[in-house]
Scaffold this motif. Sequence first.
Motif, PDB file in Angstrom:
ATOM      1  N   VAL A   1      63.087  95.891  35.478  1.00  0.00           N
ATOM      2  CA  VAL A   1      63.046  96.519  36.924  1.00  0.00           C
ATOM      3  C   VAL A   1      62.671  97.842  36.744  1.00  0.00           C
ATOM      4  CG1 VAL A   1      64.827  95.052  37.902  1.00  0.00           C
ATOM      5  CG2 VAL A   1      65.503  96.905  36.419  1.00  0.00           C
ATOM      6  N   ASN A   2      61.800  98.192  35.331  1.00  0.00           N
ATOM      7  CA  ASN A   2      61.394  99.688  35.591  1.00  0.00           C
ATOM      8  C   ASN A   2      60.504 100.118  36.605  1.00  0.00           C
ATOM      9  OD1 ASN A   2      62.316  99.556  32.763  1.00  0.00           O
ATOM     10  ND2 ASN A   2      60.804 100.346  31.943  1.00  0.00           N
ATOM     11  N   LYS A   3      59.641  99.355  37.229  1.00  0.00           N
ATOM     12  CA  LYS A   3      58.686  99.631  37.977  1.00  0.00           C
ATOM     13  C   LYS A   3      59.400 100.130  39.611  1.00  0.00           C
ATOM     14  CE  LYS A   3      55.236 100.331  35.549  1.00  0.00           C
ATOM     15  NZ  LYS A   3      53.994  99.598  35.587  1.00  0.00           N
ATOM     16  N   VAL A   4      60.677  99.355  39.590  1.00  0.00           N
ATOM     17  CA  VAL A   4      61.327  99.873  40.796  1.00  0.00           C
ATOM     18  C   VAL A   4      62.080 101.380  40.717  1.00  0.00           C
ATOM     19  CG1 VAL A   4      63.663  99.233  42.124  1.00  0.00           C
ATOM     20  CG2 VAL A   4      62.010  97.192  40.919  1.00  0.00           C
TER      21      VAL A   4
ATOM     22  N   ARG B   1      61.337 104.737  42.710  1.00  0.00           N
ATOM     23  CA  ARG B   1      62.752 105.349  43.189  1.00  0.00           C
ATOM     24  C   ARG B   1      62.588 106.868  42.983  1.00  0.00           C
ATOM     25  NH1 ARG B   1      67.452 104.766  39.983  1.00  0.00           N
ATOM     26  NH2 ARG B   1      66.231 105.499  38.561  1.00  0.00           N
ATOM     27  N   ASN B   2      61.981 107.040  41.630  1.00  0.00           N
ATOM     28  CA  ASN B   2      62.169 108.450  41.233  1.00  0.00           C
ATOM     29  C   ASN B   2      61.120 109.567  41.842  1.00  0.00           C
ATOM     30  OD1 ASN B   2      63.736 107.574  39.356  1.00  0.00           O
ATOM     31  ND2 ASN B   2      62.594 107.717  37.560  1.00  0.00           N
ATOM     32  N   THR B   3      60.116 108.827  42.837  1.00  0.00           N
ATOM     33  CA  THR B   3      59.569 109.808  43.599  1.00  0.00           C
ATOM     34  C   THR B   3      60.015 110.509  44.653  1.00  0.00           C
ATOM     35  OG1 THR B   3      58.621 108.016  44.902  1.00  0.00           O
ATOM     36  CG2 THR B   3      57.378 108.515  43.000  1.00  0.00           C
ATOM     37  N   ARG B   4      61.307 110.168  44.891  1.00  0.00           N
ATOM     38  CA  ARG B   4      62.411 110.868  46.055  1.00  0.00           C
ATOM     39  C   ARG B   4      63.604 111.104  45.385  1.00  0.00           C
ATOM     40  NH1 ARG B   4      57.817 111.423  47.702  1.00  0.00           N
ATOM     41  NH2 ARG B   4      57.151 110.881  49.931  1.00  0.00           N
ATOM     42  N   HIS B   5      64.452 111.261  46.158  1.00  0.00           N
ATOM     43  CA  HIS B   5      65.918 111.665  45.818  1.00  0.00           C
ATOM     44  C   HIS B   5      66.848 111.074  46.626  1.00  0.00           C
ATOM     45  CE1 HIS B   5      64.062 115.131  43.699  1.00  0.00           C
ATOM     46  NE2 HIS B   5      63.221 115.436  44.756  1.00  0.00           N
ATOM     47  N   LEU B   6      66.927 109.874  47.271  1.00  0.00           N
ATOM     48  CA  LEU B   6      67.663 109.133  47.892  1.00  0.00           C
ATOM     49  C   LEU B   6      68.003 107.869  47.518  1.00  0.00           C
ATOM     50  CD1 LEU B   6      66.419 110.009  51.323  1.00  0.00           C
ATOM     51  CD2 LEU B   6      68.243 111.147  50.284  1.00  0.00           C
TER      52      LEU B   6
ATOM     53  N   VAL C   1      67.715 100.244  42.249  1.00  0.00           N
ATOM     54  CA  VAL C   1      67.302  99.533  41.074  1.00  0.00           C
ATOM     55  C   VAL C   1      68.589  98.330  41.006  1.00  0.00           C
ATOM     56  CG1 VAL C   1      67.351  99.440  38.719  1.00  0.00           C
ATOM     57  CG2 VAL C   1      66.114 101.459  39.856  1.00  0.00           C
ATOM     58  N   ARG C   2      69.645  98.786  41.158  1.00  0.00           N
ATOM     59  CA  ARG C   2      70.874  97.818  41.179  1.00  0.00           C
ATOM     60  C   ARG C   2      70.612  96.712  42.040  1.00  0.00           C
ATOM     61  NH1 ARG C   2      75.741  95.889  43.044  1.00  0.00           N
ATOM     62  NH2 ARG C   2      77.211  95.690  41.406  1.00  0.00           N
ATOM     63  N   ARG C   3      70.255  96.996  43.236  1.00  0.00           N
ATOM     64  CA  ARG C   3      70.183  95.941  44.410  1.00  0.00           C
ATOM     65  C   ARG C   3      69.019  95.118  44.012  1.00  0.00           C
ATOM     66  NH1 ARG C   3      71.988  92.204  47.137  1.00  0.00           N
ATOM     67  NH2 ARG C   3      71.220  91.790  49.097  1.00  0.00           N
ATOM     68  N   ALA C   4      67.736  95.671  43.482  1.00  0.00           N
ATOM     69  CA  ALA C   4      66.628  94.810  42.990  1.00  0.00           C
ATOM     70  C   ALA C   4      67.107  93.713  42.006  1.00  0.00           C
ATOM     71  CB  ALA C   4      65.659  95.562  42.287  1.00  0.00           C
TER      72      ALA C   4
ATOM     73  N   PRO D   1      62.791 108.356  26.491  1.00  0.00           N
ATOM     74  CA  PRO D   1      63.491 109.505  26.504  1.00  0.00           C
ATOM     75  C   PRO D   1      63.254 110.479  27.828  1.00  0.00           C
ATOM     76  CG  PRO D   1      62.550 108.865  24.485  1.00  0.00           C
ATOM     77  CD  PRO D   1      62.121 107.932  25.396  1.00  0.00           C
ATOM     78  N   ASP D   2      62.047 110.519  28.286  1.00  0.00           N
ATOM     79  CA  ASP D   2      61.820 111.461  29.489  1.00  0.00           C
ATOM     80  C   ASP D   2      62.220 110.877  30.695  1.00  0.00           C
ATOM     81  OD1 ASP D   2      60.150 109.315  30.258  1.00  0.00           O
ATOM     82  OD2 ASP D   2      58.161 110.454  29.688  1.00  0.00           O
ATOM     83  N   GLU D   3      62.829 109.656  30.870  1.00  0.00           N
ATOM     84  CA  GLU D   3      63.603 109.167  32.006  1.00  0.00           C
ATOM     85  C   GLU D   3      62.470 109.079  33.321  1.00  0.00           C
ATOM     86  OE1 GLU D   3      67.377 111.004  32.899  1.00  0.00           O
ATOM     87  OE2 GLU D   3      68.396 109.591  31.633  1.00  0.00           O
ATOM     88  N   ARG D   4      61.299 108.835  32.672  1.00  0.00           N
ATOM     89  CA  ARG D   4      60.371 108.773  33.596  1.00  0.00           C
ATOM     90  C   ARG D   4      60.484 107.427  34.872  1.00  0.00           C
ATOM     91  NH1 ARG D   4      56.956 108.085  29.128  1.00  0.00           N
ATOM     92  NH2 ARG D   4      55.899 106.065  29.160  1.00  0.00           N
ATOM     93  N   HIS D   5      61.302 106.658  34.375  1.00  0.00           N
ATOM     94  CA  HIS D   5      61.588 105.571  35.379  1.00  0.00           C
ATOM     95  C   HIS D   5      63.130 105.237  35.171  1.00  0.00           C
ATOM     96  CE1 HIS D   5      60.282 103.538  31.510  1.00  0.00           C
ATOM     97  NE2 HIS D   5      58.884 103.534  31.907  1.00  0.00           N
ATOM     98  N   ILE D   6      63.492 104.209  34.288  1.00  0.00           N
ATOM     99  CA  ILE D   6      64.890 103.815  34.018  1.00  0.00           C
ATOM    100  C   ILE D   6      65.615 105.076  33.547  1.00  0.00           C
ATOM    101  CG2 ILE D   6      66.357 102.431  32.837  1.00  0.00           C
ATOM    102  CD1 ILE D   6      65.584 101.198  35.033  1.00  0.00           C
ATOM    103  N   ARG D   7      66.827 105.616  34.073  1.00  0.00           N
ATOM    104  CA  ARG D   7      67.472 106.642  33.579  1.00  0.00           C
ATOM    105  C   ARG D   7      68.845 106.102  32.847  1.00  0.00           C
ATOM    106  NH1 ARG D   7      67.333 109.479  39.529  1.00  0.00           N
ATOM    107  NH2 ARG D   7      65.290 110.303  39.516  1.00  0.00           N
ATOM    108  N   ALA D   8      69.551 106.950  32.131  1.00  0.00           N
ATOM    109  CA  ALA D   8      70.871 106.618  31.360  1.00  0.00           C
ATOM    110  C   ALA D   8      71.888 105.920  32.665  1.00  0.00           C
ATOM    111  CB  ALA D   8      71.431 107.631  30.733  1.00  0.00           C
TER     112      ALA D   8
END
Length: 271
Positions: A26-29, A33-38, A43-46, A64-71
Amino acid sequence: MKPFSPASHAPEFPVAPHKTALSVNVNKVALLRNTRHLDIPSVRRAAEICLQAGAQGITVHPRPDERHIRADDVFELAALMKDWPDREFNIEGNPFQNLMVFVHDLAARGLPLHQCTFVPDSEDQFTSDHGWNFPEDAERLRPLIEEAHDRRVRVSLFMDPVPEAMAAAKAVGADRVEFYTETYARAWGGPEKLKALSRFTEAGRAAAAINLGVNAGHDLNRDNLTEFLAAVPGVLEVSIGHALIADALEQGYAATVQDYLRCIDQAFVSA
């Protein structure tokens, strides 16, 4: 230290012995998502919809840079997987960067992690594009594989289709290898397809001969997946993200997952 044995960690997917499981990356989801703040798309719903549609697992690759999946995504998805005890959670990443932090923290929180896939990517790498090298990487991988085993987590090593490297992966303690399949995907439909595919067939046979599990992933899609699984023996799991999420933009998550499951089923019908 108690010796590790494959039977002591998470069970295999609940499928027929020869059947390949589908784990949705689900990284691409998260990237969208990361292009906005809402928190849209979620990701969870996907992940939840994909599981409801029949996917046997969820994969993430938190860089490490969290460019898609975050901690936070990792822990939220692990909590979701507690509601799906017959499915699996797989985390990919470089064990010399941040991957082992998640292995340790999930265990400390009592959250599920069934498999971690060690990938030799650099921090600024665009995408994973090669596997581990043996014997060069063996000794530094061995203690990290043992750390994962101590937490009852299966270890898969991201590998190129090199038959003679399968024994080295097994010797260092890996439970499985994940074949890096972009070379096959690039060749698919062209004159070099059968030559590229034969490398994976030979590597799969070499792994099977020593009871080393085989996963596969990277640019597998609805066009090339069935042929790959029909030709490569004993693939236990395919981890598919980019193509599946791209297809889901047109078809929706549920229909797309079911389509990929049909591709998998077709490989075994035609075998």
